[in-house]
Motif scaffolding. Structure first.
Motif, PDB file in Angstrom:
ATOM      1  N   LEU A   1     -66.603  45.433  32.447  1.00  0.00           N
ATOM      2  CA  LEU A   1     -67.769  45.483  33.162  1.00  0.00           C
ATOM      3  C   LEU A   1     -67.396  46.505  34.164  1.00  0.00           C
ATOM      4  CD1 LEU A   1     -70.746  44.395  33.675  1.00  0.00           C
ATOM      5  CD2 LEU A   1     -69.700  42.625  35.054  1.00  0.00           C
TER       6      LEU A   1
ATOM      7  N   ALA B   1     -66.279  50.127  39.902  1.00  0.00           N
ATOM      8  CA  ALA B   1     -65.280  49.212  39.962  1.00  0.00           C
ATOM      9  C   ALA B   1     -64.967  48.407  38.426  1.00  0.00           C
ATOM     10  CB  ALA B   1     -65.502  48.151  40.942  1.00  0.00           C
ATOM     11  N   VAL B   2     -63.859  48.597  37.888  1.00  0.00           N
ATOM     12  CA  VAL B   2     -63.710  48.119  36.452  1.00  0.00           C
ATOM     13  C   VAL B   2     -63.154  46.809  36.553  1.00  0.00           C
ATOM     14  CG1 VAL B   2     -62.654  48.666  34.233  1.00  0.00           C
ATOM     15  CG2 VAL B   2     -62.983  50.498  35.640  1.00  0.00           C
ATOM     16  N   PHE B   3     -63.866  45.954  35.645  1.00  0.00           N
ATOM     17  CA  PHE B   3     -63.336  44.417  35.501  1.00  0.00           C
ATOM     18  C   PHE B   3     -63.196  44.287  34.060  1.00  0.00           C
ATOM     19  CE2 PHE B   3     -65.711  44.409  39.409  1.00  0.00           C
ATOM     20  CZ  PHE B   3     -64.696  44.135  40.153  1.00  0.00           C
ATOM     21  N   HIS B   4     -61.925  44.225  33.512  1.00  0.00           N
ATOM     22  CA  HIS B   4     -61.708  44.037  32.329  1.00  0.00           C
ATOM     23  C   HIS B   4     -61.773  42.354  31.963  1.00  0.00           C
ATOM     24  CE1 HIS B   4     -59.604  47.881  32.915  1.00  0.00           C
ATOM     25  NE2 HIS B   4     -60.146  47.867  31.723  1.00  0.00           N
ATOM     26  N   ILE B   5     -62.543  42.160  30.923  1.00  0.00           N
ATOM     27  CA  ILE B   5     -62.774  40.666  30.692  1.00  0.00           C
ATOM     28  C   ILE B   5     -62.449  40.055  29.504  1.00  0.00           C
ATOM     29  CG2 ILE B   5     -64.899  38.968  30.189  1.00  0.00           C
ATOM     30  CD1 ILE B   5     -66.716  41.193  31.878  1.00  0.00           C
TER      31      ILE B   5
ATOM     32  N   GLU C   1     -61.520  41.257  45.077  1.00  0.00           N
ATOM     33  CA  GLU C   1     -62.614  42.305  44.484  1.00  0.00           C
ATOM     34  C   GLU C   1     -63.332  41.871  43.601  1.00  0.00           C
ATOM     35  OE1 GLU C   1     -60.775  45.451  42.364  1.00  0.00           O
ATOM     36  OE2 GLU C   1     -62.664  46.718  42.925  1.00  0.00           O
TER      37      GLU C   1
ATOM     38  N   GLN D   1     -67.287  41.277  43.777  1.00  0.00           N
ATOM     39  CA  GLN D   1     -68.328  42.111  42.750  1.00  0.00           C
ATOM     40  C   GLN D   1     -68.837  41.188  41.829  1.00  0.00           C
ATOM     41  OE1 GLN D   1     -68.492  45.790  42.836  1.00  0.00           O
ATOM     42  NE2 GLN D   1     -66.787  46.582  43.925  1.00  0.00           N
ATOM     43  N   VAL D   2     -67.789  40.760  41.017  1.00  0.00           N
ATOM     44  CA  VAL D   2     -68.427  39.951  39.920  1.00  0.00           C
ATOM     45  C   VAL D   2     -69.392  38.612  40.311  1.00  0.00           C
ATOM     46  CG1 VAL D   2     -67.794  38.842  37.590  1.00  0.00           C
ATOM     47  CG2 VAL D   2     -66.597  40.724  38.510  1.00  0.00           C
TER      48      VAL D   2
ATOM     49  N   PHE E   1     -63.783  33.097  30.794  1.00  0.00           N
ATOM     50  CA  PHE E   1     -63.780  34.705  31.160  1.00  0.00           C
ATOM     51  C   PHE E   1     -62.718  35.071  32.203  1.00  0.00           C
ATOM     52  CE2 PHE E   1     -67.841  33.759  29.452  1.00  0.00           C
ATOM     53  CZ  PHE E   1     -67.816  34.304  28.488  1.00  0.00           C
ATOM     54  N   HIS E   2     -61.550  35.740  31.557  1.00  0.00           N
ATOM     55  CA  HIS E   2     -60.478  36.176  32.457  1.00  0.00           C
ATOM     56  C   HIS E   2     -60.914  37.380  32.986  1.00  0.00           C
ATOM     57  CE1 HIS E   2     -58.644  32.856  30.166  1.00  0.00           C
ATOM     58  NE2 HIS E   2     -58.182  32.474  31.610  1.00  0.00           N
ATOM     59  N   ILE E   3     -60.833  37.932  34.029  1.00  0.00           N
ATOM     60  CA  ILE E   3     -61.316  39.097  34.867  1.00  0.00           C
ATOM     61  C   ILE E   3     -60.189  39.847  35.215  1.00  0.00           C
ATOM     62  CG2 ILE E   3     -62.782  40.170  36.310  1.00  0.00           C
ATOM     63  CD1 ILE E   3     -64.671  37.619  36.253  1.00  0.00           C
ATOM     64  N   ASN E   4     -59.712  40.805  34.788  1.00  0.00           N
ATOM     65  CA  ASN E   4     -58.575  41.538  35.079  1.00  0.00           C
ATOM     66  C   ASN E   4     -57.375  40.459  35.209  1.00  0.00           C
ATOM     67  OD1 ASN E   4     -59.797  44.056  35.341  1.00  0.00           O
ATOM     68  ND2 ASN E   4     -60.479  43.942  37.560  1.00  0.00           N
TER      69      ASN E   4
END
Lengths: 78, 78
Positions: free
Chosen positions: A58, A63-67, B16, B20-21, B65-68
């Motif tokens: 996302l 800003a990149v968030f890998h889920i 972060e 954001q999320v 959901f694991h984020i980064n």
């Protein structure tokens, strides 16, 4: 209005994240675009430039968030 | 109203993602609770039971959901 782009590739992990995470985003604050990189391979370069390493991911205002982890971006290049 | 729990531990990656999320979640659909596991260590067991392996993580209606990746949950146990 901020911009949210959800990149995925149709994998089960991606679909679950799409259904739950992408749908949880506040539509009052974000324009949410969903991009299937398996179908829209022309957008791989854009995702890579944004910093996406794997899908689902996302990008919120850049800003990149890998889920979780479905597939590496490199696996989507043919 | 659905339930969203955002677990973090104060690390830069967590902060972060929180800003954001967690803030992007639609307040019309979700009650968002933010849990700092470094301060609320009594909730580590709850996070672990929910399936959280690392922080930051977002639990939406029970789906994790694991984020980064900021820190493994095991690193928060003392």
């Amino acid at each position: 209005m901020s911009k949210a782009v959800f990149y995925h590739a149709g994998c089960p992990v991606c679909v679950e994240a799409e259904q739950q995470v992408a749908k949880s985003i506040d539509p009052q604050k974000y324009n949410v675009e969903i991009v299937h990189l398996g179908e829209a391979s022309g957008r791989l370069a854009e995702a890579e430039t944004a910093g996406v390493k794997s899908v689902p991911a996302l990008v919120l205002d850049g800003a990149v968030f890998h889920i979780n982890h479905g597939a590496d971006l490199s696996a989507l290049k043919s």
